[in-house]
Design a protein around this motif. Structure first.
Motif, PDB file in Angstrom:
ATOM      1  N   GLU A 160       0.838  -1.197   0.000  1.00 27.77           N
ATOM      2  CA  GLU A 160       0.000   0.000   0.000  1.00 27.77           C
ATOM      3  C   GLU A 160       0.877   1.253   0.000  1.00 27.77           C
ATOM      4  OE1 GLU A 160      -3.729   1.895   2.554  1.00 27.77           O
ATOM      5  OE2 GLU A 160      -2.427   0.389   3.455  1.00 27.77           O
ATOM      6  N   VAL A 161       0.734   2.078  -1.017  1.00 24.52           N
ATOM      7  CA  VAL A 161       1.482   3.334  -1.106  1.00 24.52           C
ATOM      8  C   VAL A 161       0.625   4.436  -0.501  1.00 24.52           C
ATOM      9  CG1 VAL A 161       2.593   5.010  -2.628  1.00 24.52           C
ATOM     10  CG2 VAL A 161       2.675   2.560  -3.177  1.00 24.52           C
ATOM     11  N   THR A 162       1.065   4.969   0.621  1.00 28.55           N
ATOM     12  CA  THR A 162       0.280   5.980   1.335  1.00 28.55           C
ATOM     13  C   THR A 162       0.520   7.379   0.771  1.00 28.55           C
ATOM     14  OG1 THR A 162       2.025   6.374   2.959  1.00 28.55           O
ATOM     15  CG2 THR A 162       0.444   4.604   3.434  1.00 28.55           C
ATOM     16  N   VAL A 166      -0.560  19.631  -9.968  1.00 26.18           N
ATOM     17  CA  VAL A 166       0.010  18.950  -8.803  1.00 26.18           C
ATOM     18  C   VAL A 166      -0.599  17.565  -8.633  1.00 26.18           C
ATOM     19  CG1 VAL A 166       0.240  19.012  -6.285  1.00 26.18           C
ATOM     20  CG2 VAL A 166       0.543  21.119  -7.615  1.00 26.18           C
ATOM     21  N   ALA A 167      -1.900  17.466  -8.872  1.00 29.06           N
ATOM     22  CA  ALA A 167      -2.585  16.176  -8.735  1.00 29.06           C
ATOM     23  C   ALA A 167      -2.008  15.148  -9.703  1.00 29.06           C
ATOM     24  CB  ALA A 167      -4.087  16.352  -8.971  1.00 29.06           C
ATOM     25  N   GLU A 168      -1.762  15.568 -10.951  1.00 32.63           N
ATOM     26  CA  GLU A 168      -1.183  14.659 -11.948  1.00 32.63           C
ATOM     27  C   GLU A 168       0.245  14.260 -11.544  1.00 32.63           C
ATOM     28  OE1 GLU A 168      -3.497  16.321 -15.952  1.00 32.63           O
ATOM     29  OE2 GLU A 168      -1.438  16.954 -15.503  1.00 32.63           O
ATOM     30  N   LYS A 222       3.089   8.430  -7.391  1.00 35.60           N
ATOM     31  CA  LYS A 222       2.505   7.247  -6.756  1.00 35.60           C
ATOM     32  C   LYS A 222       2.631   6.024  -7.662  1.00 35.60           C
ATOM     33  CE  LYS A 222      -1.597   5.602  -4.310  1.00 35.60           C
ATOM     34  NZ  LYS A 222      -2.923   5.941  -3.757  1.00 35.60           N
ATOM     35  N   GLU A 223       2.424   6.232  -8.953  1.00 38.14           N
ATOM     36  CA  GLU A 223       2.531   5.136  -9.921  1.00 38.14           C
ATOM     37  C   GLU A 223       3.952   4.567  -9.943  1.00 38.14           C
ATOM     38  OE1 GLU A 223       2.336   4.792 -14.749  1.00 38.14           O
ATOM     39  OE2 GLU A 223       0.836   6.066 -13.768  1.00 38.14           O
ATOM     40  N   GLU A 224       4.951   5.461  -9.888  1.00 37.90           N
ATOM     41  CA  GLU A 224       6.337   5.002  -9.902  1.00 37.90           C
ATOM     42  C   GLU A 224       6.697   4.262  -8.616  1.00 37.90           C
ATOM     43  OE1 GLU A 224       9.132   8.022 -10.849  1.00 37.90           O
ATOM     44  OE2 GLU A 224       8.451   8.224 -12.925  1.00 37.90           O
ATOM     45  N   ASP A 281       5.886  -3.111  -6.519  1.00 36.80           N
ATOM     46  CA  ASP A 281       5.398  -4.289  -7.251  1.00 36.80           C
ATOM     47  C   ASP A 281       6.566  -5.183  -7.675  1.00 36.80           C
ATOM     48  OD1 ASP A 281       2.830  -3.409  -6.943  1.00 36.80           O
ATOM     49  OD2 ASP A 281       2.575  -2.709  -9.011  1.00 36.80           O
ATOM     50  N   LYS A 282       7.671  -4.554  -8.060  1.00 31.89           N
ATOM     51  CA  LYS A 282       8.856  -5.329  -8.442  1.00 31.89           C
ATOM     52  C   LYS A 282       9.429  -6.056  -7.237  1.00 31.89           C
ATOM     53  CE  LYS A 282      12.045  -6.819 -11.161  1.00 31.89           C
ATOM     54  NZ  LYS A 282      11.706  -7.875 -12.161  1.00 31.89           N
ATOM     55  N   HIS A 283       9.498  -5.352  -6.099  1.00 33.61           N
ATOM     56  CA  HIS A 283       9.968  -6.010  -4.872  1.00 33.61           C
ATOM     57  C   HIS A 283       9.038  -7.165  -4.494  1.00 33.61           C
ATOM     58  CE1 HIS A 283      13.185  -3.271  -4.097  1.00 33.61           C
ATOM     59  NE2 HIS A 283      12.410  -2.226  -3.917  1.00 33.61           N
ATOM     60  N   SER A 284       7.754  -6.945  -4.662  1.00 31.71           N
ATOM     61  CA  SER A 284       6.773  -7.978  -4.339  1.00 31.71           C
ATOM     62  C   SER A 284       6.946  -9.189  -5.256  1.00 31.71           C
ATOM     63  CB  SER A 284       5.351  -7.408  -4.471  1.00 31.71           C
ATOM     64  OG  SER A 284       4.394  -8.414  -4.232  1.00 31.71           O
TER      65      SER A 284
END
Length: 458
Positions: free
Chosen positions: A137-139, A282-284, A290-292, A298-301
């Protein structure tokens, strides 16, 4: 043609008895004698005029022995090829094989035995393996922290006159001294850059208001918290286990005060920080960050999943081995003969490696997984680019011909290419296996995921 008798003597271990008759080796023996006589240099005879009888008398037994053994080896090779036996290593000669009782004047049939270790059948049943697939989860806090890091990374460096912020960067000269700050000759000397916030809260107060060329005397144990102290101990070349060394005094002289003014969140900054995306708000920008971050986790997972797949396959896929044969081969098959004790100690690891090889070979064969030359070339090119800090291949490096030339050179290195091939094939095997096992996505926090990773650090 040599005859072969095959008999099973143990689990996945067969004995092959190769019998060669006079008809198998005598013609080649006579031919070898004549060829030897033709090429021999013997005093008293012109080259090519040495009598065959003399050659037979002087060298006949050696040539005879060689031809008998050649016929035996050919018979063994032909049999293995005809029967298409999938074996481990090479056949091991029997302990009862003898070549010292040959009689050149009384040719007869000779028999030699060999042990072979047969590769077992591998049944995968990968669908029985069940593992969690973690989604970290990315907070929003993590995103904001990364945004601020980028604002600092791309920020403007200024040089304040005095220290008035914990975010100030101090270029310092550190010298070993006594408690009064007198420099010790031949003592430790080191230049470094330190953030004010690296120091303890008490020491930070002493730094506030200092300017260039001001100095303070400190001890590591009192000026830094444990985490920051660890890397400074290494940098100064001290022994972290020696309490006396850790109590040394040092004089720190400020040579430069720096401060990075964070960048404003505007389009100019967005383009510098993430040049490959069109970002205007700023939102973009935060969404892209967050995507990065998510992609990294995801790679670590995925790496953790592959690690768990590895262990699960070794634990659940049971494979029989011709252990007696393999241990015997380990003793005599290398450059240096090993003792029985050495083999027993090494065998568990060797067996696991062999099990893993059979499993991955089976998966690759069943799925027709291969690595092309183009894939190996691209991987090698990416490896070279990694030496340059991951710079974009298409930008900033000018003419790229030198890289292609270097790739060509690396691809001539057989050992390097074998390593690259195995690595890429293993990656394909793991990715393919992901789709065959049973897995359920599970959301997890960063801290909990890091704890899981720590358990697998071996």
């Amino acid at each position: 043609m040599p005859s072969v008798i095959r008999e099973n003597i143990e689990l996945l271990t067969d004995k092959l008895t190769i019998t060669v008759s006079k008809e198998d080796y005598l013609p080649s023996f006579e031919k070898a004698l004549k060829q030897f006589a033709k090429n021999a240099n013997i005093p008293g005879f012109r080259k090519g005029m040495v009598p065959v009888g003399m050659v037979k008398k002087m060298h006949g037994l050696a040539i005879f022995t060689d031809e008998v053994l050649k016929s035996t080896e050919q018979g063994l090779t032909d049999y293995l090829r005809k029967e298409q036996l999938d074996i481990f290593a090479q056949p091991l000669p029997g302990d009862d094989n003898r070549a010292d009782d040959f009689d050149i004047n009384n040719p007869q049939n000779y028999s030699f035995s060999f042990e072979i270790g047969l590769k077992p059948q591998v049944d995968l049943h990968l669908e029985t393996i069940s593992l969690p697939r973690y989604k970290v989860e990315v907070t929003e806090e993590a995103v904001q922290e990364e945004v601020e890091k980028l604002q600092t990374k791309f920020g403007k460096m200024t040089e304040p006159e005095s220290v008035d912020s914990v975010e100030h960067i101090l270029n310092v000269n550190i010298e070993e001294a006594d408690a009064e700050g007198n420099i010790i000759e031949e003592g430790i000397k080191k230049d470094n850059s330190l953030l004010v916030k690296y120091f303890t809260l008490e020491f930070q107060q002493k730094l506030i208001g200092l300017k260039n060329n001001d100095a303070l005397t400190f001890q590591l144990t009192k000026a830094f918290e444990e985490k920051e102290r660890e890397w400074l101990i290494k940098d100064l070349g001290l022994d972290a286990t020696d309490a006396i060394q850790l109590e040394k005094f040092f004089k720190m002289t400020i040579t430069k005060i720096g401060f990075v003014e964070q960048r404003e969140l505007n389009e100019e900054f967005f383009k510098e920080a993430i040049p490959y995306k069109e970002i205007t708000t700023v939102a973009e920008f935060k969404a892209a960050i967050k995507e990065e971050i998510q992609a990294q986790w995801d790679k670590h997972s995925q790496n953790l999943l592959h690690h768990e797949i590895y262990h699960a396959m070794l634990e659940t896929i049971k494979i029989d081995f011709p252990e007696t044969f393999l241990k015997k081969w380990m003793q005599v098959g290398g450059e240096k003969r090993k003792s029985a004790e050495e083999v027993e100690n090494e065998f568990p690891t060797f067996r696991s490696q062999l099990q893993w090889t059979l499993i991955t070979d089976k998966i690759a064969t069943d799925a027709n997984l291969e690595v092309s030359e183009d894939e190996m070339r691209m991987s090698t090119k990416q490896q070279i680019m990694g030496y340059f800090g991951g710079m974009n291949m298409e930008m900033g490096l000018g003419n790229m011909d030198w890289i292609d030339s270097y790739v060509d050179k690396m691809m001539q290195d057989e050992q390097q290419m074998e390593s690259t091939y195995r690595r890429l094939l293993t990656e394909k095997i793991f990715i393919h296996t992901e789709g065959l096992i049973t897995s359920k996505e599970t959301t997890i926090s960063v801290d909990a995921f890091n704890e899981l990773q720590q358990k697998h650090q071996h």
